[in-house]
Design an enzyme around this catalytic site. Structure first.
Site, mmCIF file in Angstrom:
data_model
loop_
_atom_site.group_PDB
_atom_site.id
_atom_site.type_symbol
_atom_site.label_atom_id
_atom_site.label_comp_id
_atom_site.label_asym_id
_atom_site.label_seq_id
_atom_site.Cartn_x
_atom_site.Cartn_y
_atom_site.Cartn_z
ATOM 1 C CG HIS A 168 24.173 -86.324 -38.865
ATOM 2 N ND1 HIS A 168 23.679 -84.945 -38.721
ATOM 3 C CD2 HIS A 168 23.892 -85.851 -40.465
ATOM 4 C CE1 HIS A 168 23.494 -84.046 -39.863
ATOM 5 N NE2 HIS A 168 23.208 -84.671 -41.180
ATOM 6 C CB CYS A 174 26.204 -81.935 -41.613
ATOM 7 S SG CYS A 174 25.627 -82.783 -42.915
ATOM 8 C CD GLU A 182 23.148 -84.645 -35.360
ATOM 9 O OE1 GLU A 182 24.256 -85.284 -35.170
ATOM 10 O OE2 GLU A 182 22.753 -84.104 -36.358
#
Lengths: 229, 81
Positions: free
Chosen positions: A203, A86, A205
């Site tokens: 993302h 990002c 994560e």
């Protein structure tokens, strides 16, 4: 494997990324201050999401001129592995570690949702645990994710397998409706020519534990572990 | 010297801000509004008396930081501050 997670003023996915590497992957990980240049002992550096330096001027620009990013450029030039997620992706394009630029979303809105992605190249250090054409479900959350690159460069990137992920629908179709931000050819993630630098708007994560509804982000994080081992 | 930078989205590059403002102006009755581009204005004050040096510096600043030439066009002017 030793991971470093870059921390710029305004990074806000730094600790999420750190925690996933420490607690889910159970790998060695440290946070690195943006003023530091001491990064030689890491195997992979992750530039996390957020709004570095408030995204002033353009997202990622001010962060791209810090001592840490300078050291990351040298690290990448020597073949070190770098992932930008990002805002980290925006920093990597502004630092010219990746081609192209990220513009405001075509509709002018911040977009936050689960997104299907198609793996376009499974033969990279970041996707070797995937199969080509595999569909991943990973959240996106951004205002400036509209990837742009000139046609000549894009053709070279396609020929060289640098287009790693594209936005798609749940069946893997690359359609305009499945494109959340207007990115050229639905591009969601790209690598550099040498395939040691990877940037993506989604993302991983936030998609690494079942409690979050999807663990597909682990395909990417485990690929880099597999490549290193 | 004062360097004034005027930066705007390149032609052909989508400008969601400009489009929103354009639609708003038309809704206010300005029916002849064809297009709007929303850009940035940046003032940089430099301790420099030599205009040519300031111009050279301005070009370097634009190239290295202030402008992303993939998506933005710019102009600048150098004036006494």
């Amino acid at each position: 494997m030793r991971f470093g997670v870059a921390v710029y003023p305004g990074s806000n996915c730094d600790y999420d990324t750190y925690r996933v590497i420490r607690d889910v992957l159970k790998e060695d990980v440290q946070l690195i201050d943006y003023r530091s240049t001491d990064i030689e002992h890491y195997d992979c550096i992750i530039l996390p999401g957020g709004f570095s330096f408030g995204d002033y001027l353009r997202p990622g620009t001010l962060a791209s001129h810090t001592p840490l990013t300078g050291a990351i450029k040298d690290f990448a030039d020597r073949g070190g592995f770098v992932i930008g997620i990002c805002n980290g992706f925006q920093i990597l394009t502004e630092a010219h570690l990746l081609p192209g630029a990220l513009m405001p979303n075509i509709h002018g809105k911040f977009v936050c949702r689960h997104q299907y992605l198609r793996v376009e190249n499974a033969d990279t250090p970041f996707t070797n645990q995937c199969e080509e054409g595999q569909i991943l479900k990973i959240p996106i959350a951004h205002h400036d994710g509209n990837y742009f690159v000139d046609e000549d460069t894009l053709r070279k990137m396609e020929d060289n397998g640098q287009i790693i992920l594209r936005y798609c629908d749940e069946f893997g179709n690359i359609t305009e409706e499945a494109n959340p931000n207007g990115s050229i050819r639905n591009i969601a993630g790209v690598s550099n020519e040498k395939k040691n630098v990877f940037g993506l708007m989604p993302h991983p994560e936030r998609a690494s534990e079942s409690i979050l509804g999807t663990e597909d982000g682990l395909y990417i994080l485990r690929s880099i572990l597999e490549h290193h081992s | 010297m004062l360097i004034k930078f005027f930066i705007k989205p390149r032609k052909g590059v989508l400008d969601p801000q400009g489009r929103a403002v354009s639609e708003n102006l038309r809704s206010l009755g300005f029916n002849n509004v064809k297009d709007v581009k929303v850009g940035k204005y940046i003032e940089v004050y430099v301790e420099e008396n030599d205009r040519e040096k300031a111009v050279e510096q301005a070009k370097e600043m634009a190239k290295k930081a202030l402008v992303n030439d993939l998506i933005e066009d710019y102009q600048f002017e150098v004036v006494e501050d």
